[in-house]
Design a protein around this motif. Structure first.
Motif, PDB file in Angstrom:
ATOM      1  N   LEU A 131       0.828  -1.203   0.000  1.00 39.46           N
ATOM      2  CA  LEU A 131       0.000   0.000   0.000  1.00 39.46           C
ATOM      3  C   LEU A 131       0.864   1.255   0.000  1.00 39.46           C
ATOM      4  O   LEU A 131       0.636   2.192  -0.783  1.00 39.46           O
ATOM      5  CB  LEU A 131      -0.928   0.000   1.216  1.00 39.46           C
ATOM      6  CG  LEU A 131      -1.681   1.312   1.499  1.00 39.46           C
ATOM      7  CD1 LEU A 131      -2.596   1.676   0.340  1.00 39.46           C
ATOM      8  CD2 LEU A 131      -2.475   1.202   2.797  1.00 39.46           C
ATOM      9  N   LEU A 135       1.083   3.974  -2.994  1.00 35.17           N
ATOM     10  CA  LEU A 135       0.771   5.375  -2.715  1.00 35.17           C
ATOM     11  C   LEU A 135       1.954   6.271  -3.082  1.00 35.17           C
ATOM     12  O   LEU A 135       1.770   7.354  -3.657  1.00 35.17           O
ATOM     13  CB  LEU A 135       0.419   5.538  -1.235  1.00 35.17           C
ATOM     14  CG  LEU A 135      -0.195   6.878  -0.801  1.00 35.17           C
ATOM     15  CD1 LEU A 135      -1.462   7.170  -1.598  1.00 35.17           C
ATOM     16  CD2 LEU A 135      -0.493   6.863   0.682  1.00 35.17           C
ATOM     17  N   SER A 166      -5.664   0.900 -10.463  1.00 33.71           N
ATOM     18  CA  SER A 166      -5.192   1.291  -9.132  1.00 33.71           C
ATOM     19  C   SER A 166      -6.367   1.532  -8.196  1.00 33.71           C
ATOM     20  O   SER A 166      -6.291   1.251  -6.992  1.00 33.71           O
ATOM     21  CB  SER A 166      -4.290   2.538  -9.211  1.00 33.71           C
ATOM     22  OG  SER A 166      -4.982   3.635  -9.754  1.00 33.71           O
ATOM     23  N   GLY A 170      -6.953  -0.427  -4.842  1.00 36.83           N
ATOM     24  CA  GLY A 170      -7.200   0.390  -3.655  1.00 36.83           C
ATOM     25  C   GLY A 170      -8.454  -0.053  -2.925  1.00 36.83           C
ATOM     26  O   GLY A 170      -8.492  -0.097  -1.688  1.00 36.83           O
ATOM     27  N   SER A 171      -9.499  -0.426  -3.675  1.00 34.85           N
ATOM     28  CA  SER A 171     -10.741  -0.879  -3.032  1.00 34.85           C
ATOM     29  C   SER A 171     -10.519  -2.193  -2.285  1.00 34.85           C
ATOM     30  O   SER A 171     -11.061  -2.397  -1.195  1.00 34.85           O
ATOM     31  CB  SER A 171     -11.859  -1.036  -4.068  1.00 34.85           C
ATOM     32  OG  SER A 171     -11.646  -2.149  -4.910  1.00 34.85           O
ATOM     33  N   LEU A 173      -7.728  -3.123  -0.884  1.00 34.03           N
ATOM     34  CA  LEU A 173      -6.975  -2.774   0.326  1.00 34.03           C
ATOM     35  C   LEU A 173      -7.869  -2.095   1.361  1.00 34.03           C
ATOM     36  O   LEU A 173      -7.684  -2.296   2.569  1.00 34.03           O
ATOM     37  CB  LEU A 173      -5.791  -1.876  -0.042  1.00 34.03           C
ATOM     38  CG  LEU A 173      -4.710  -2.554  -0.907  1.00 34.03           C
ATOM     39  CD1 LEU A 173      -3.713  -1.519  -1.425  1.00 34.03           C
ATOM     40  CD2 LEU A 173      -3.983  -3.641  -0.114  1.00 34.03           C
ATOM     41  N   VAL A 174      -8.828  -1.303   0.898  1.00 32.96           N
ATOM     42  CA  VAL A 174      -9.781  -0.663   1.824  1.00 32.96           C
ATOM     43  C   VAL A 174     -10.503  -1.713   2.652  1.00 32.96           C
ATOM     44  O   VAL A 174     -10.546  -1.647   3.896  1.00 32.96           O
ATOM     45  CB  VAL A 174     -10.807   0.200   1.044  1.00 32.96           C
ATOM     46  CG1 VAL A 174     -12.006   0.545   1.944  1.00 32.96           C
ATOM     47  CG2 VAL A 174     -10.162   1.480   0.545  1.00 32.96           C
ATOM     48  N   PHE A 185      -4.504   2.696   7.734  1.00 38.36           N
ATOM     49  CA  PHE A 185      -4.212   2.141   6.416  1.00 38.36           C
ATOM     50  C   PHE A 185      -5.474   2.087   5.547  1.00 38.36           C
ATOM     51  O   PHE A 185      -5.388   2.183   4.320  1.00 38.36           O
ATOM     52  CB  PHE A 185      -3.568   0.763   6.550  1.00 38.36           C
ATOM     53  CG  PHE A 185      -2.249   0.799   7.265  1.00 38.36           C
ATOM     54  CD1 PHE A 185      -1.171   1.490   6.729  1.00 38.36           C
ATOM     55  CD2 PHE A 185      -2.087   0.175   8.499  1.00 38.36           C
ATOM     56  CE1 PHE A 185       0.038   1.552   7.391  1.00 38.36           C
ATOM     57  CE2 PHE A 185      -0.880   0.228   9.167  1.00 38.36           C
ATOM     58  CZ  PHE A 185       0.190   0.917   8.609  1.00 38.36           C
ATOM     59  N   THR A 186      -6.633   1.959   6.182  1.00 38.04           N
ATOM     60  CA  THR A 186      -7.892   2.050   5.431  1.00 38.04           C
ATOM     61  C   THR A 186      -8.017   3.430   4.797  1.00 38.04           C
ATOM     62  O   THR A 186      -8.384   3.562   3.623  1.00 38.04           O
ATOM     63  CB  THR A 186      -9.097   1.801   6.351  1.00 38.04           C
ATOM     64  OG1 THR A 186      -9.005   0.492   6.922  1.00 38.04           O
ATOM     65  CG2 THR A 186     -10.401   1.923   5.588  1.00 38.04           C
ATOM     66  N   ALA A 189      -5.680   3.730   1.897  1.00 42.76           N
ATOM     67  CA  ALA A 189      -6.215   2.998   0.744  1.00 42.76           C
ATOM     68  C   ALA A 189      -7.342   3.784   0.084  1.00 42.76           C
ATOM     69  O   ALA A 189      -7.472   3.787  -1.157  1.00 42.76           O
ATOM     70  CB  ALA A 189      -6.704   1.617   1.179  1.00 42.76           C
ATOM     71  N   VAL A 192      -5.872   6.265  -2.199  1.00 42.10           N
ATOM     72  CA  VAL A 192      -5.510   5.635  -3.475  1.00 42.10           C
ATOM     73  C   VAL A 192      -6.715   5.623  -4.410  1.00 42.10           C
ATOM     74  O   VAL A 192      -6.612   5.978  -5.592  1.00 42.10           O
ATOM     75  CB  VAL A 192      -4.981   4.200  -3.254  1.00 42.10           C
ATOM     76  CG1 VAL A 192      -4.899   3.438  -4.586  1.00 42.10           C
ATOM     77  CG2 VAL A 192      -3.615   4.225  -2.587  1.00 42.10           C
ATOM     78  N   TYR A 368     -15.462  -6.727  -1.524  1.00 45.87           N
ATOM     79  CA  TYR A 368     -14.624  -6.419  -2.686  1.00 45.87           C
ATOM     80  C   TYR A 368     -15.268  -6.936  -3.965  1.00 45.87           C
ATOM     81  O   TYR A 368     -15.296  -6.234  -4.986  1.00 45.87           O
ATOM     82  CB  TYR A 368     -13.240  -7.045  -2.488  1.00 45.87           C
ATOM     83  CG  TYR A 368     -12.301  -6.904  -3.660  1.00 45.87           C
ATOM     84  CD1 TYR A 368     -12.006  -5.660  -4.215  1.00 45.87           C
ATOM     85  CD2 TYR A 368     -11.687  -8.030  -4.210  1.00 45.87           C
ATOM     86  CE1 TYR A 368     -11.133  -5.536  -5.286  1.00 45.87           C
ATOM     87  CE2 TYR A 368     -10.798  -7.910  -5.279  1.00 45.87           C
ATOM     88  CZ  TYR A 368     -10.529  -6.661  -5.809  1.00 45.87           C
ATOM     89  OH  TYR A 368      -9.664  -6.555  -6.872  1.00 45.87           O
TER      90      TYR A 368
END
Length: 419
Positions: A131, A135, A166, A170-171, A173-174, A185-186, A189, A192, A368
């Motif tokens: 991540l 970023l 990306s 990113g979604s 990772l969210v 970190f959410t 993400a 992103v 996701y």
């Protein structure tokens, strides 16, 4: 700490781990052109995945594991291959189109790789590092400090195939970091996703977050959550708000009527589609006022659907994988065009099965998947390399964690029906 601990738990070589590191951190690089085009040709990712597949065979990994999601996906892949062979014989697609089918198979390699991801703490650390890496690359592209990778209209694509990809990663990772309650970190993400400025992706991510994390709480939490998400989009100042506003400047219904009349006079062939939908339309769309991406999408969708309905065979089995070329920006239109109603039916069947599995055994992945299902209306999600890597990788993680076979899964489903 050995690198091989992360992916293979000492059951495979460091070379395999290095291959996976390239898959994560490398860029999209064409190496062997097909029909004079590197974009349509063999990529370095393809070669690395062949290496991964070879090592799985050498290590005697059981590639014939009976698993529900692989079974239903195989139906779709096999039908896609049949459609390609028939349409190749009919002259509708060229030999290079087989790569489109090969890549569908390549994605499943990650399922078997995912079964070795046994250390959740190391997975956390690795995804945090990825991540931050993504970023950093996107910020460097945004401020013109790095001239590498695919960016579009001041929208950074990181080390992926474009800003839309990306946003997909990113979604993922969210929802991964939300499931771990790693809220910092959410937020990173989410940045992103916003930087990529894909409107449908931002919409889908925020709707899924709102429904699953706020709506199910109480009204006050729901209102605060909604206002916070609107505020985050408003203050982001990174293209996405202006792109939402641009959408309202386009008369969508008027476009349909105008394009329908225009397309009726055009040649209903692959060559005619390429010329009118790429060369002519791109020039006109970029010169007109309004939302160029919407103009291009509507034209391509209508053209492809009209070509398909021009043939009874195409309606049933499609015109063959690769017929619609690289960017349809609507995966369901692509599947219908290339594999017909039968192929589209197989694909939707697969989605329903994999969603039920994720919802039961890996909840954040079901979120996701819902995002991918929504955004596939406007993006080619399910042929995007890294987004599919995460989907199949964590399907393997979930399968290993729950140690489910197809038979056990079917027995459970039968038990539910009897109740």
């Amino acid at each position: 700490m050995k690198l091989s601990l992360l992916f293979f738990n000492n059951k495979a070589s460091v070379l395999l781990t290095l291959s996976m590191l390239w898959v994560f951190f490398g860029f999209k690089i064409g190496v062997i052109p097909i029909n004079g085009s590197l974009e349509h040709g063999v990529r370095l990712d393809d070669i690395v995945l062949i290496l991964l597949f070879s090592f799985l065979i050498i290590k005697k990994v059981d590639l014939m594991i009976i698993h529900p999601e692989i079974k239903y996906y195989f139906y779709f892949v096999i039908f896609s291959l049949a459609s390609f062979l028939i349409n190749f014989a009919l002259g509708n697609v060229d030999l290079g189109g087989v790569l489109y089918v090969v890549r569908l198979i390549e994605y499943m390699i990650f399922f078997y790789i995912g079964r070795y991801l046994t250390n959740s703490e190391l997975i956390d650390k690795f995804l945090i590092f990825y991540l931050l890496y993504l970023l950093f690359i996107m910020l460097a592209q945004k401020f013109l400090l790095l001239n590498i990778g695919v960016s579009f209209d001041n929208r950074p694509g990181g080390n992926l195939g474009g800003p839309w990809e990306s946003a997909m990663v990113g979604s993922f990772l969210v929802f991964y970091f939300l499931s771990k309650k790693h809220y910092l970190f959410t937020l990173l993400a989410l940045i992103v996703v916003l930087m990529a400025a894909s409107r449908i992706m931002v919409f889908a991510v925020f709707v899924v977050i709102f429904y699953n994390y706020f709506w199910k709480s109480n009204k006050i939490v729901s209102i605060v959550g909604l206002l916070s998400m609107i505020l985050l989009i408003g203050i982001s100042d990174i293209e996405v708000l202006s792109r939402f506003l641009l959408l309202f400047q386009t008369d969508i219904f008027g476009l349909f009527d105008n394009y329908l009349e225009e397309i009726k006079a055009l040649e209903m062939t692959r060559e005619g589609y390429f010329y009118n939908a790429y060369e002519v339309l791109n020039i006109n769309a970029m010169s007109d006022d309004g939302d160029a991406s919407t103009l291009i999408r509507v034209f391509r969708w209508l053209y492809l659907v009209m070509i398909t309905f021009n043939s009874n065979i195409a309606i049933l089995i499609g015109s063959g994988p690769s017929f619609a070329s690289l960017a349809v920006d609507g995966y369901y239109v692509r599947v219908f065009t290339e594999t017909g109603l039968i192929g589209l039916g197989f694909f939707i069947w697969f989605l329903s099965k994999i969603y039920r599995y994720f919802y039961s055994y890996c909840k954040f992945m079901s979120y996701y998947l819902i995002v991918l299902i929504i955004t596939a209306l406007f993006l080619d999600d399910f042929v995007a390399f890294k987004p599919m890597m995460f989907l199949w990788l964590f399907l393997g993680v979930a399968a290993q964690k729950n140690n489910l076979s197809f038979k056990k899964f079917e027995i459970e489903q039968l038990g539910e029906k009897k109740k």
